[in-house]
Write a protein that holds these residues in place. Structure first.
Motif, short mmCIF file in Angstrom:
data_model
loop_
_atom_site.label_atom_id
_atom_site.label_comp_id
_atom_site.label_asym_id
_atom_site.label_seq_id
_atom_site.Cartn_x
_atom_site.Cartn_y
_atom_site.Cartn_z
N TYR A 1 0.84 -1.20 0.00
CA TYR A 1 0.00 0.00 0.00
C TYR A 1 0.87 1.23 0.00
O TYR A 1 2.00 1.24 0.49
CB TYR A 1 -0.97 0.02 1.19
N ASP A 2 0.33 2.29 -0.57
CA ASP A 2 1.01 3.57 -0.67
C ASP A 2 0.02 4.64 -0.22
O ASP A 2 -0.93 4.95 -0.93
CB ASP A 2 1.47 3.81 -2.12
N GLY B 1 -8.03 18.60 6.00
CA GLY B 1 -7.22 17.41 5.76
C GLY B 1 -7.60 16.67 4.50
O GLY B 1 -8.75 16.72 4.05
N LYS B 2 -6.63 15.96 3.94
CA LYS B 2 -6.85 15.16 2.73
C LYS B 2 -5.95 13.94 2.82
O LYS B 2 -4.76 14.06 3.11
CB LYS B 2 -6.53 15.97 1.48
N SER B 3 -6.51 12.77 2.59
CA SER B 3 -5.71 11.55 2.63
C SER B 3 -6.18 10.59 1.54
O SER B 3 -7.32 10.65 1.08
CB SER B 3 -5.82 10.87 4.01
N GLY B 4 -5.28 9.71 1.15
CA GLY B 4 -5.61 8.71 0.13
C GLY B 4 -4.68 7.53 0.24
O GLY B 4 -3.60 7.62 0.82
N ARG B 5 -5.12 6.39 -0.29
CA ARG B 5 -4.29 5.19 -0.24
C ARG B 5 -4.59 4.30 -1.43
O ARG B 5 -5.76 4.08 -1.78
CB ARG B 5 -4.53 4.42 1.06
N ASN B 6 -3.53 3.80 -2.05
CA ASN B 6 -3.63 2.80 -3.11
C ASN B 6 -3.13 1.47 -2.58
O ASN B 6 -2.07 1.41 -1.93
CB ASN B 6 -2.79 3.21 -4.33
N THR B 7 -3.86 0.40 -2.82
CA THR B 7 -3.45 -0.92 -2.34
C THR B 7 -3.53 -1.94 -3.48
O THR B 7 -4.35 -1.82 -4.39
CB THR B 7 -4.37 -1.40 -1.19
N ILE B 8 -2.66 -2.92 -3.38
CA ILE B 8 -2.68 -4.07 -4.30
C ILE B 8 -2.45 -5.31 -3.44
O ILE B 8 -1.46 -5.36 -2.68
CB ILE B 8 -1.60 -3.97 -5.39
N ASP B 9 -3.35 -6.29 -3.52
CA ASP B 9 -3.11 -7.53 -2.79
C ASP B 9 -3.56 -8.73 -3.62
O ASP B 9 -4.27 -8.59 -4.62
CB ASP B 9 -3.79 -7.53 -1.41
N THR B 10 -3.14 -9.90 -3.20
CA THR B 10 -3.34 -11.13 -3.96
C THR B 10 -4.82 -11.43 -4.18
O THR B 10 -5.23 -11.86 -5.26
CB THR B 10 -2.68 -12.30 -3.23
N PHE B 11 -5.64 -11.21 -3.13
CA PHE B 11 -7.04 -11.63 -3.21
C PHE B 11 -7.95 -10.58 -3.84
O PHE B 11 -8.85 -10.90 -4.62
CB PHE B 11 -7.56 -11.97 -1.81
N SER B 12 -7.73 -9.30 -3.52
CA SER B 12 -8.67 -8.25 -3.93
C SER B 12 -8.22 -7.44 -5.13
O SER B 12 -8.99 -6.63 -5.65
CB SER B 12 -8.94 -7.30 -2.75
N GLY B 13 -6.98 -7.61 -5.56
CA GLY B 13 -6.46 -6.81 -6.66
C GLY B 13 -6.15 -5.40 -6.20
O GLY B 13 -5.73 -5.17 -5.07
N SER B 14 -6.37 -4.43 -7.07
CA SER B 14 -6.03 -3.04 -6.75
C SER B 14 -7.26 -2.30 -6.23
O SER B 14 -8.39 -2.60 -6.61
CB SER B 14 -5.46 -2.32 -7.97
N ALA B 15 -7.01 -1.31 -5.37
CA ALA B 15 -8.10 -0.51 -4.81
C ALA B 15 -7.56 0.87 -4.47
O ALA B 15 -6.36 1.04 -4.17
CB ALA B 15 -8.68 -1.18 -3.58
N LYS B 16 -8.45 1.86 -4.52
CA LYS B 16 -8.11 3.23 -4.17
C LYS B 16 -9.17 3.77 -3.22
O LYS B 16 -10.37 3.52 -3.41
CB LYS B 16 -8.02 4.13 -5.40
N ILE C 1 -17.03 -0.16 -3.29
CA ILE C 1 -17.29 1.06 -4.04
C ILE C 1 -18.31 1.90 -3.27
O ILE C 1 -19.42 1.43 -2.98
CB ILE C 1 -17.83 0.75 -5.46
N TYR C 2 -17.90 3.11 -2.91
CA TYR C 2 -18.84 4.00 -2.23
C TYR C 2 -18.36 5.44 -2.35
O TYR C 2 -17.18 5.72 -2.55
CB TYR C 2 -19.02 3.62 -0.75
#
Length: 653
Positions: free
Chosen positions: A315-316, A346-361, A400-401
């Motif tokens: 994750y980033d 404030g403003k925050s964000g995160r990008n993730t990649i994992d084996t089961f769920s793939g990529s997400a933001k 997704i929301y």
């Protein structure tokens, strides 16, 4: 596996640390006082401005107490001196999971941690990296238990921890520290500062490595902290950079039978991870007569990687905050009125990649307005405040929301000095917590969670003076939609279940007692007791105890300071039994066993050198404070460390 971007980031800050450290040889340090002269006590958490008035009902840990106890990091100071209960971090790091008011597995997300007013606690389900804060730079630590959402927003129901750093001294000053211990434990730290004519610069570097107690649980960590500022009688302006890199092996949880056979064994032999974190901060303050303006601008990057033979994730994350504020002080006779108004954007964000769920933001924006007014007259203090905050959250990936949430907080506080040795105080208010990106990504329905709200109440009294003092507090938090990870909720994968949910109404209440006394010129003693009951008040679990929350905790410390260069201290902490993480229905007849640990330190100064020997868990007790499962025979247990003995040398100049 560690990503290329993470390697690049880690490599990038090392030259910066070297350049900043060398720069201290030609540029000045932070303070505006002569060498050897004591700085006036400074706090910032009472109103988010510098003040000599400590927050009502606060526990204060001074730099002198930290040095006398030989504390090596901020988290350890909060646990040992502040008496805050902490559970071993699953990474094997020194950042224990702290629990201010009995919030169990959700404790980290129910408190806010700040350095000089800058929020450093995470917007995720992750421990705050307090180990990256150089202990040599700490002037004092303020622990404010109880709801604090008016000034600090979401997640402050359990309280706040404010770390205030030193302003330094005039001239050139520094220290060198080295420590070795069993299990291949090694640590080095260096700090250097230099200053003149209001301009200053300082740098702190550190590195540690240890095999830790368990097999396959090695840890390596490198830290850098540096900054510069210009200060005058009318204000200051400056910047800071704080960076940390951790790399660790993860041994996993073991069964009860394995714990009895050998608590040091590892379940997982090929699991490891890393965390890189960098925080950039700009700050400024300026006085105009009775008005004072201040602003902080911060930006943080945090990257994590996790690897196992069957699962990989990375994750980033990044977050930024801008906090302008203003204070007006009016003095009329013996009355002082302090008015504060401010914004938190404030403003925050995160990008993730994992084996089961793939990529997400996922991302979150927040805008808050708060107002606080405090009146001090005679022997009385009265403070009231309100906060309104709007959140915009969105997610793309497995979840997704898009949603907008509006929340309010308020509080009313007061204290009265009955005499020079007796005072009482009271607090009432409303605080809140919003579900973070991890909370919302692991729900049983796939929908984001509702905000958590709490009605907070606290009354207390203090008797005595600095020689002998006793403080007692009664507290209560009534929560709706408490956000918690429930091991009884679907989805289930084989025998394992679990999801983040909103609980039925709950109540956390109890008593805290803090006492300290000077027994003789050489000996002082301090003790902290906490009794807490955390139960469901409605729903199918009404009357049931909540999990991972010990009813009672106790800390007792004895310090010896004869004034001849020697010092010693010994401490005992006892933790009551607690329910396993998955025992929300209280169906299990067994609990995580209670335990007591013993630690001690002896040091001697020879000129500018100090030599010390330190030991923790000296009785080599086998115990654990983290166990995930419904009961002893089905739980995944994470043993805490056995006996650790370390030898250190420190030179001040």
């Amino acid at each position: 596996m560690k990503s290329a971007s993470s390697n690049h980031r880690t490599a990038a800050w090392k030259p910066l640390a070297l350049v900043s450290a060398l720069a201290t040889l030609t540029f000045p340090a932070v303070a505006q006082v002569e060498s050897g002269q004591q700085l006036a006590p400074v706090t910032v958490s009472a109103s988010r401005f510098q003040s000599t008035e400590a927050p009502i009902g606060a526990t204060v840990i001074t730099a002198e107490q930290i040095r006398e106890a030989g504390i090596g990091n901020v988290n350890q100071a909060i646990r040992k001196i502040g008496g805050v209960y902490g559970r071993q971090d699953l990474n094997g790091a020194s950042d224990f999971v702290l629990d201010l008011r009995g919030f169990g597995g959700a404790s980290e997300n129910n408190m806010v941690v700040m350095v000089d007013g800058i929020r450093i606690s995470e917007n995720e389900q992750a421990s705050t990296l307090m180990s990256s804060i150089p202990i040599e730079s700490v002037e004092r630590i303020e622990i404010v238990r109880g709801g604090s959402s008016v000034l600090y927003g979401q997640g402050a129901t359990g309280g706040t921890i404010q770390i205030i750093t030193k302003r330094g001294v005039k001239g050139t000053h520094g220290s060198l520290f080295a420590e070795v211990g069993n299990r291949n434990s090694k640590e080095v730290r260096a700090s250097l500062s230099k200053g003149w004519d209001g301009f200053s610069i300082n740098a702190n570097v550190g590195a540690l490595q240890t095999d830790n107690y368990r097999d396959r649980n090695a840890l390596k960590q490198e830290n850098f902290s540096g900054g510069m500022q210009w200060a005058s009688d009318q204000g200051r302006i400056g910047m800071r950079i704080d960076a940390s890199h951790q790399k660790f092996d993860l041994p996993g949880g073991i069964t009860w039978e394995q714990f009895l056979q050998n608590p040091r064994q590892a379940k997982d032999l090929s699991n490891f991870g890393s965390i890189d974190s960098t925080l950039y901060t700009l700050f400024g303050e300026r006085r105009f007569g009775n008005w004072e303006l201040a602003a902080d601008l911060s930006y943080r990057e945090r990257q994590g990687d996790y690897f196992s033979p069957t699962y990989q994730s990375t994750y980033d994350g990044r977050s930024s905050q801008f906090s302008p504020r203003a204070r007006h002080i009016l003095k009329t006779g013996n009355l002082v009125n302090e008015f504060v108004i401010g914004l938190d954007i404030g403003k925050s964000g995160r990008n993730t990649i994992d084996t089961f769920s793939g990529s997400a933001k996922a991302s979150q924006d927040a805008q808050a307005l708060y107002v606080r007014d405090e009146i001090r007259f005679g022997k009385s203090r009265i403070a009231a405040g309100v906060r309104h905050e709007i959140f915009n959250q969105s997610s793309r990936g497995a979840n997704i929301y898009d949603r907008k949430i509006s929340l309010n907080a308020w509080d009313l506080q007061g204290s009265y000095d009955l005499s020079a040795v007796a005072s009482f105080f009271a607090k009432v208010g409303r605080s809140y917590r919003i579900a973070n990106v991890d909370d919302n990504s692991g729900t049983s329905t796939g929908l984001p969670l509702n905000p958590q709200t709490s009605n907070d109440l606290e009354v207390g009294a203090t008797l005595g003076n600095e020689a002998k003092k006793l403080t007692a507090k009664l507290f209560q938090h009534k929560l709706k939609n408490e956000i918690y990870y429930d091991l009884l909720s679907p989805p289930c994968f084989g025998t394992f279940c679990g999801a983040n949910i909103n609980l039925d109404p709950t109540k956390h209440e109890g008593i805290e007692i803090e006492a300290n006394a000077r027994l003789t010129q050489e000996f002082t003693v301090s003790g902290i007791l906490r009794h807490v009951k955390a139960k469901f008040t409605e729903g199918p679990y009404a009357g049931k105890e909540m999990t991972l929350i010990p009813k009672n905790t106790a800390t007792l410390r004895l310090n010896w300071l004869p004034g001849n260069g020697q010092s010693a201290n010994v401490g005992v902490q006892w933790i009551d039994s607690q329910r396993y993480a998955g025992d929300s229905n209280n169906a299990c007849s067994t609990k995580i066993p209670s335990f007591a640990t013993l630690d001690a330190r002896y040091s001697i100064r020879v000129g500018t050198w100090e030599f010390a020997v330190t030991g923790t868990n000296l009785a080599d007790k086998n115990y654990f404070s983290q166990a995930f499962g419904a009961c002893r025979d089905t739980a995944s247990i994470y043993p805490d460390a056995g006996r650790v003995v370390k030898f250190s040398a420190r030179k001040d100049f």
